[in-house]
Design a protein around this motif. Structure first.
Motif, short mmCIF file in Angstrom:
data_model
loop_
_atom_site.label_atom_id
_atom_site.label_comp_id
_atom_site.label_asym_id
_atom_site.label_seq_id
_atom_site.Cartn_x
_atom_site.Cartn_y
_atom_site.Cartn_z
N GLU A 1 0.76 -1.15 0.18
CA GLU A 1 0.06 -0.08 0.00
C GLU A 1 1.06 1.20 -0.04
N GLU A 2 1.85 1.21 0.60
CA GLU A 2 2.89 2.35 1.01
C GLU A 2 3.55 2.78 -0.43
N ARG A 3 4.05 1.66 -1.11
CA ARG A 3 4.55 1.71 -2.44
C ARG A 3 3.60 2.43 -3.29
N LEU A 4 2.42 1.63 -3.19
CA LEU A 4 1.40 2.11 -4.12
C LEU A 4 1.17 3.49 -4.33
N LYS A 5 0.87 3.94 -3.16
CA LYS A 5 0.75 5.48 -2.82
C LYS A 5 1.77 6.12 -3.35
N GLU A 6 3.06 5.83 -3.13
CA GLU A 6 4.22 6.59 -3.66
C GLU A 6 4.37 6.61 -5.17
N ILE A 7 3.91 5.74 -5.94
CA ILE A 7 3.94 5.67 -7.24
C ILE A 7 2.66 6.39 -7.71
N GLN A 8 1.60 6.45 -7.05
CA GLN A 8 0.42 7.33 -7.43
C GLN A 8 0.71 8.65 -7.15
N ARG A 9 1.45 9.02 -6.14
CA ARG A 9 1.85 10.30 -5.85
C ARG A 9 2.78 11.05 -6.94
N LYS A 10 3.63 10.15 -7.30
CA LYS A 10 4.65 10.57 -8.44
C LYS A 10 3.97 10.91 -9.99
N GLU A 11 2.83 9.74 -10.03
CA GLU A 11 2.05 9.87 -11.26
C GLU A 11 1.33 11.17 -11.29
N GLU A 12 0.82 11.61 -10.01
CA GLU A 12 -0.08 12.97 -10.08
C GLU A 12 0.83 14.15 -10.03
N GLU A 13 2.10 14.10 -9.78
CA GLU A 13 2.98 15.01 -10.03
C GLU A 13 3.37 15.25 -11.48
N VAL A 14 3.55 14.09 -12.26
CA VAL A 14 3.90 14.22 -13.55
C VAL A 14 2.63 14.56 -14.41
N LYS A 15 1.18 14.34 -13.92
CA LYS A 15 0.00 14.82 -14.61
C LYS A 15 -0.06 16.28 -14.28
N ALA A 16 0.44 16.67 -12.95
CA ALA A 16 0.35 18.08 -12.95
C ALA A 16 1.20 19.10 -13.71
N TYR A 17 2.68 18.45 -13.78
CA TYR A 17 3.56 19.11 -14.68
C TYR A 17 3.34 18.89 -16.09
N HIS A 18 2.57 18.01 -16.40
CA HIS A 18 1.86 18.02 -17.79
C HIS A 18 1.19 19.09 -18.30
N LYS A 19 0.27 19.03 -17.20
CA LYS A 19 -0.73 20.31 -17.42
C LYS A 19 -0.17 21.68 -17.24
N LYS A 20 0.85 21.77 -16.43
CA LYS A 20 1.52 23.17 -16.34
C LYS A 20 2.28 23.53 -17.53
N VAL A 21 2.70 22.59 -18.20
CA VAL A 21 3.53 22.75 -19.61
C VAL A 21 2.48 22.95 -20.70
N PHE A 22 1.58 22.01 -20.86
CA PHE A 22 0.99 21.72 -21.95
C PHE A 22 -0.65 22.42 -21.91
N GLY A 23 -0.93 22.48 -20.58
CA GLY A 23 -2.41 22.99 -20.31
C GLY A 23 -2.78 24.07 -20.88
N PHE A 24 -3.98 24.70 -20.73
CA PHE A 24 -4.62 25.84 -21.07
C PHE A 24 -3.65 27.11 -20.36
N GLU A 25 -3.03 27.98 -21.11
CA GLU A 25 -2.21 29.03 -20.58
C GLU A 25 -0.98 28.46 -19.93
N GLY A 26 -0.55 27.33 -20.17
CA GLY A 26 0.71 26.69 -19.64
C GLY A 26 1.90 27.22 -20.24
#
Length: 181
Positions: free
Chosen positions: A87-112
């Motif tokens: 569970e701990e490792r899964l949460k860590e992987i999901q946290r990193k996945e959310e960070e990448v999604k947020a970065y993707h949005k920051k770069v390529f999102g509307f007014e990124g």
């Protein structure tokens, strides 16, 4: 009957006035997409934007690849882990996945960052073209100029109304062997 003749007269007068007014309007069109391809600053801006985009895309793809590797590693070691460890490792992987999604949005999102960089590099060139179009429109006494490279759909255009060469000439990019009449 007298009212019918009067109504008819006013309708006829309105049609004639409107008809003369619409005939007096002068229209033209330009192909801004073609014009932009002739401007060296636009080509340089496009090249820089493409390089940045590729860099950001590779960075994001690499992050997703790392996340997938962590999922694969977790799946391979799953039988050796306790429920809490899994569970701990899964949460860590999901946290990193959310960070990448947020970065993707920051770069390529509307007014990124990509949108802002593109605006920063291309807007000055577009402004230059718009100024040239405005000057040509005033010189040629045009009321309206359409951009045929945009969303405007034209099934037929008479080349006599194409003012693209005038705009290129105004920008100093005209073909010296081409004469604009």
């Amino acid at each position: 009957m007298h009212m019918n003749k009067l109504s008819f007269f006013f309708c006829l007068l309105a049609c004639l006035c409107f008809g003369q007014y619409s005939w007096a309007q002068k229209f033209g069109y330009v192909d801004t997409e073609f014009i932009l391809t002739k401007i060296p600053e636009y080509q340089e801006a496009q090249s820089e934007i493409n390089k940045l985009s590729e860099t950001w895309q590779k960075e994001i793809a690499e992050s997703y690849k790392d996340i997938q590797a962590k999922y694969d590693e977790l799946q391979a070691e799953e039988v050796l882990l306790t429920a809490e460890m899994k569970e701990e490792r899964l949460k860590e992987i999901q946290r990193k996945e959310e960070e990448v999604k947020a970065y993707h949005k920051k770069v390529f999102g509307f007014e990124g960052m990509f949108f802002l960089k593109k605006k920063e590099l291309i807007k000055p060139v577009q402004d230059k073209v718009f100024e040239a179009v405005s000057k040509v429109a005033k010189e040629k006494r045009l009321q309206v100029i359409f951009d045929k490279s945009g969303t405007l759909v034209m099934i037929y255009t008479d080349p006599i109304h194409d003012y693209t060469d005038y705009v290129l000439e105004e920008l100093g990019l005209g073909d010296p062997n081409d004469t604009v009449e």
